[in-house]
Design a protein around this motif. Structure first.
Motif, mmCIF file in Angstrom:
data_model
loop_
_atom_site.group_PDB
_atom_site.id
_atom_site.type_symbol
_atom_site.label_atom_id
_atom_site.label_comp_id
_atom_site.label_asym_id
_atom_site.label_seq_id
_atom_site.Cartn_x
_atom_site.Cartn_y
_atom_site.Cartn_z
ATOM 1 N N TYR A 181 0.830 -1.206 0.000
ATOM 2 C CA TYR A 181 0.000 0.000 0.000
ATOM 3 C C TYR A 181 0.868 1.261 0.000
ATOM 4 O O TYR A 181 0.589 2.226 -0.724
ATOM 5 C CB TYR A 181 -0.908 0.006 1.222
ATOM 6 C CG TYR A 181 -2.099 -0.909 1.126
ATOM 7 C CD1 TYR A 181 -3.109 -0.678 0.190
ATOM 8 C CD2 TYR A 181 -2.235 -2.005 1.978
ATOM 9 C CE1 TYR A 181 -4.223 -1.501 0.109
ATOM 10 C CE2 TYR A 181 -3.343 -2.837 1.905
ATOM 11 C CZ TYR A 181 -4.336 -2.584 0.969
ATOM 12 O OH TYR A 181 -5.433 -3.403 0.890
ATOM 13 N N PHE A 236 -2.897 0.738 17.778
ATOM 14 C CA PHE A 236 -2.370 0.097 16.569
ATOM 15 C C PHE A 236 -1.407 -1.053 16.882
ATOM 16 O O PHE A 236 -0.777 -1.595 15.970
ATOM 17 C CB PHE A 236 -1.657 1.142 15.703
ATOM 18 C CG PHE A 236 -2.531 2.296 15.294
ATOM 19 C CD1 PHE A 236 -3.465 2.164 14.281
ATOM 20 C CD2 PHE A 236 -2.438 3.521 15.951
ATOM 21 C CE1 PHE A 236 -4.283 3.227 13.907
ATOM 22 C CE2 PHE A 236 -3.242 4.590 15.583
ATOM 23 C CZ PHE A 236 -4.177 4.443 14.554
ATOM 24 N N CYS A 293 -1.819 -4.432 14.908
ATOM 25 C CA CYS A 293 -2.040 -4.356 13.467
ATOM 26 C C CYS A 293 -1.032 -5.214 12.700
ATOM 27 O O CYS A 293 0.116 -5.375 13.122
ATOM 28 C CB CYS A 293 -1.918 -2.910 12.991
ATOM 29 S SG CYS A 293 -3.283 -1.852 13.504
ATOM 30 N N THR A 294 -1.464 -5.748 11.588
ATOM 31 C CA THR A 294 -0.572 -6.494 10.710
ATOM 32 C C THR A 294 0.305 -5.513 9.924
ATOM 33 O O THR A 294 0.030 -4.307 9.879
ATOM 34 C CB THR A 294 -1.373 -7.338 9.716
ATOM 35 O OG1 THR A 294 -2.109 -6.460 8.843
ATOM 36 C CG2 THR A 294 -2.350 -8.265 10.449
ATOM 37 N N GLU A 323 0.479 -5.305 6.781
ATOM 38 C CA GLU A 323 -0.352 -4.787 5.702
ATOM 39 C C GLU A 323 -1.229 -3.633 6.189
ATOM 40 O O GLU A 323 -1.365 -2.610 5.506
ATOM 41 C CB GLU A 323 -1.232 -5.897 5.128
ATOM 42 C CG GLU A 323 -2.050 -5.447 3.919
ATOM 43 C CD GLU A 323 -2.875 -6.580 3.329
ATOM 44 O OE1 GLU A 323 -2.979 -6.657 2.100
ATOM 45 O OE2 GLU A 323 -3.431 -7.384 4.120
ATOM 46 N N GLU A 324 -1.800 -3.770 7.376
ATOM 47 C CA GLU A 324 -2.627 -2.700 7.942
ATOM 48 C C GLU A 324 -1.790 -1.456 8.215
ATOM 49 O O GLU A 324 -2.222 -0.329 7.940
ATOM 50 C CB GLU A 324 -3.304 -3.192 9.226
ATOM 51 C CG GLU A 324 -4.423 -4.187 8.968
ATOM 52 C CD GLU A 324 -4.939 -4.821 10.246
ATOM 53 O OE1 GLU A 324 -6.123 -5.195 10.283
ATOM 54 O OE2 GLU A 324 -4.152 -4.945 11.227
ATOM 55 N N TYR A 354 -1.149 0.298 5.064
ATOM 56 C CA TYR A 354 -2.372 0.978 4.626
ATOM 57 C C TYR A 354 -2.548 2.291 5.384
ATOM 58 O O TYR A 354 -2.829 3.344 4.781
ATOM 59 C CB TYR A 354 -3.565 0.058 4.853
ATOM 60 C CG TYR A 354 -4.888 0.616 4.396
ATOM 61 C CD1 TYR A 354 -5.170 0.783 3.040
ATOM 62 C CD2 TYR A 354 -5.876 0.969 5.317
ATOM 63 C CE1 TYR A 354 -6.393 1.280 2.610
ATOM 64 C CE2 TYR A 354 -7.102 1.465 4.895
ATOM 65 C CZ TYR A 354 -7.353 1.614 3.539
ATOM 66 O OH TYR A 354 -8.565 2.118 3.120
ATOM 67 N N TYR A 355 -2.360 2.263 6.697
ATOM 68 C CA TYR A 355 -2.519 3.472 7.502
ATOM 69 C C TYR A 355 -1.435 4.502 7.179
ATOM 70 O O TYR A 355 -1.701 5.710 7.134
ATOM 71 C CB TYR A 355 -2.498 3.126 8.991
ATOM 72 C CG TYR A 355 -3.648 2.251 9.432
ATOM 73 C CD1 TYR A 355 -4.881 2.310 8.798
ATOM 74 C CD2 TYR A 355 -3.502 1.344 10.480
ATOM 75 C CE1 TYR A 355 -5.939 1.500 9.192
ATOM 76 C CE2 TYR A 355 -4.554 0.527 10.887
ATOM 77 C CZ TYR A 355 -5.766 0.608 10.235
ATOM 78 O OH TYR A 355 -6.813 -0.195 10.622
ATOM 79 N N ASP A 407 -12.669 4.340 5.342
ATOM 80 C CA ASP A 407 -11.608 4.478 6.336
ATOM 81 C C ASP A 407 -10.400 5.246 5.802
ATOM 82 O O ASP A 407 -9.516 5.628 6.570
ATOM 83 C CB ASP A 407 -11.178 3.122 6.900
ATOM 84 C CG ASP A 407 -10.651 2.175 5.839
ATOM 85 O OD1 ASP A 407 -10.689 2.514 4.639
ATOM 86 O OD2 ASP A 407 -10.203 1.071 6.215
ATOM 87 N N GLU A 428 -16.966 0.391 13.065
ATOM 88 C CA GLU A 428 -16.325 1.016 11.911
ATOM 89 C C GLU A 428 -16.112 2.507 12.156
ATOM 90 O O GLU A 428 -15.083 3.080 11.770
ATOM 91 C CB GLU A 428 -17.169 0.797 10.658
ATOM 92 C CG GLU A 428 -16.441 1.127 9.372
ATOM 93 C CD GLU A 428 -17.201 0.696 8.135
ATOM 94 O OE1 GLU A 428 -16.828 1.140 7.035
ATOM 95 O OE2 GLU A 428 -18.179 -0.066 8.261
ATOM 96 N N ASN A 488 -13.004 2.885 14.321
ATOM 97 C CA ASN A 488 -11.754 2.707 13.588
ATOM 98 C C ASN A 488 -11.433 3.931 12.734
ATOM 99 O O ASN A 488 -10.285 4.386 12.695
ATOM 100 C CB ASN A 488 -11.827 1.463 12.704
ATOM 101 C CG ASN A 488 -10.480 1.100 12.117
ATOM 102 O OD1 ASN A 488 -9.486 0.962 12.828
ATOM 103 N ND2 ASN A 488 -10.427 0.956 10.801
#
Length: 282
Positions: free
Chosen positions: A3, A55, A58-59, A61-62, A65-66, A110, A138, A141
């Motif tokens: 990402y 956080f 979080c993975t 990947e997450e 993304y963030y 998001d 949601e 988040n």
């Protein structure tokens, strides 16, 4: 492609396209500064992602993304300055959300909602119809992502001001912008907001003193403990008070510092804020 790599590609491409359309040195300098700023905000956001408990699980990947959302928060700043020179005032936050809505990877709420409202008071996010329709989990988040973007953005701006104030003074402190530029008494409405730990409205700025206090009130819009830890590690808050102290009366400076410290302690959950009498510094 991660990402973050995709976000960097999007940012650099948008910068290059709009830079090619720039007709003035001011536009080019502005775009260069905003590209640099975007990466500074990414740096601050990466620190928060590593240290803020929300956080922690979080993975990778997450996290990527963030980080991407943080990096792309000002994606429409380049377009904004081109339009401004044409006499068109646009909201880069709103346009940024529309821009991301057309991408494949960052079109979801998001990403778009935190970008749409990163330059507004947080209440505008809570009042957004798209946000209000979402399930509570949601919403939570998205709120946390919005906090991440807003905190990282303000950390970067305060860092810039604290380290390059002589250059930035020309932007923020221009006499013709104020009705009483050198008056050191704070405008009552601006003072009331500051003492209530609220951001200050630009409409209530009448002097250099008011504007300096408005910038310090940016701290009230910071959400994470890790953000204040970061600011304190870099000694940014103390630097800002030192830079702004010439604009304020000496008797007020101590109270301003006390209010900021109270706010930080409240964020840490250590104290309940006592009432503060405005008349003490009028």
């Amino acid at each position: 492609m991660t990402y973050l790599k995709e976000a960097k590609k999007i940012l650099e491409q948008e910068y290059a396209e709009k830079y090619a359309l720039a007709h003035t040195d001011y536009q080019k300098r502005f775009m260069n500064e905003k590209l640099k700023h975007s990466y500074q905000v990414l740096g601050a956001g990466t620190y928060l992602l590593k240290h803020e408990p929300y956080f922690a699980n979080c993975t990778k990947e997450e996290i990527s993304y963030y980080q991407s959302i943080v990096l792309l928060h000002d994606i429409c700043r380049f377009y904004e300055i081109l339009e401004k020179e044409k006499g068109h005032n646009i909201d880069h936050s709103v346009y940024g959300a529309k821009f991301l809505a057309k991408t494949k990877s960052f079109c979801k709420n998001d990403a778009t909602l935190p970008i749409k409202h990163h330059g507004h008071l947080i209440e505008q996010l809570y009042q957004d119809r798209a946000y209000k329709k979402l399930p509570l989990q949601e919403q939570k988040n998205i709120e946390q992502i919005a906090f991440l973007v807003r905190d990282a953005d303000k950390i970067a701006n305060l860092y810039l001001l604290s380290n390059e104030f002589e250059n930035m003074r020309r932007v923020f402190f221009v006499a013709r912008h104020y009705t009483t530029p050198h008056h050191k008494t704070i405008y009552p409405k601006a003072l009331a907001d500051f003492l209530a730990h609220r951001p200050i409205n630009k409409a209530d700025i009448h002097s250099f003193a008011d504007h300096a206090l408005l910038i310090m009130a940016w701290l009230y819009d910071i959400n994470y403990n890790s953000s204040f830890i970061f600011l304190q590690k870099l000694n940014i808050i103390e630097k800002m008070f030192k830079l702004f102290s010439p604009y304020w009366r000496k008797k007020d400076i101590t109270i301003f510092k006390q209010e900021i410290e109270k706010f930080i302690q409240i964020k840490k959950g250590r104290i309940i804020r006592p009432c503060h009498k405005i008349k003490e510094i009028l």
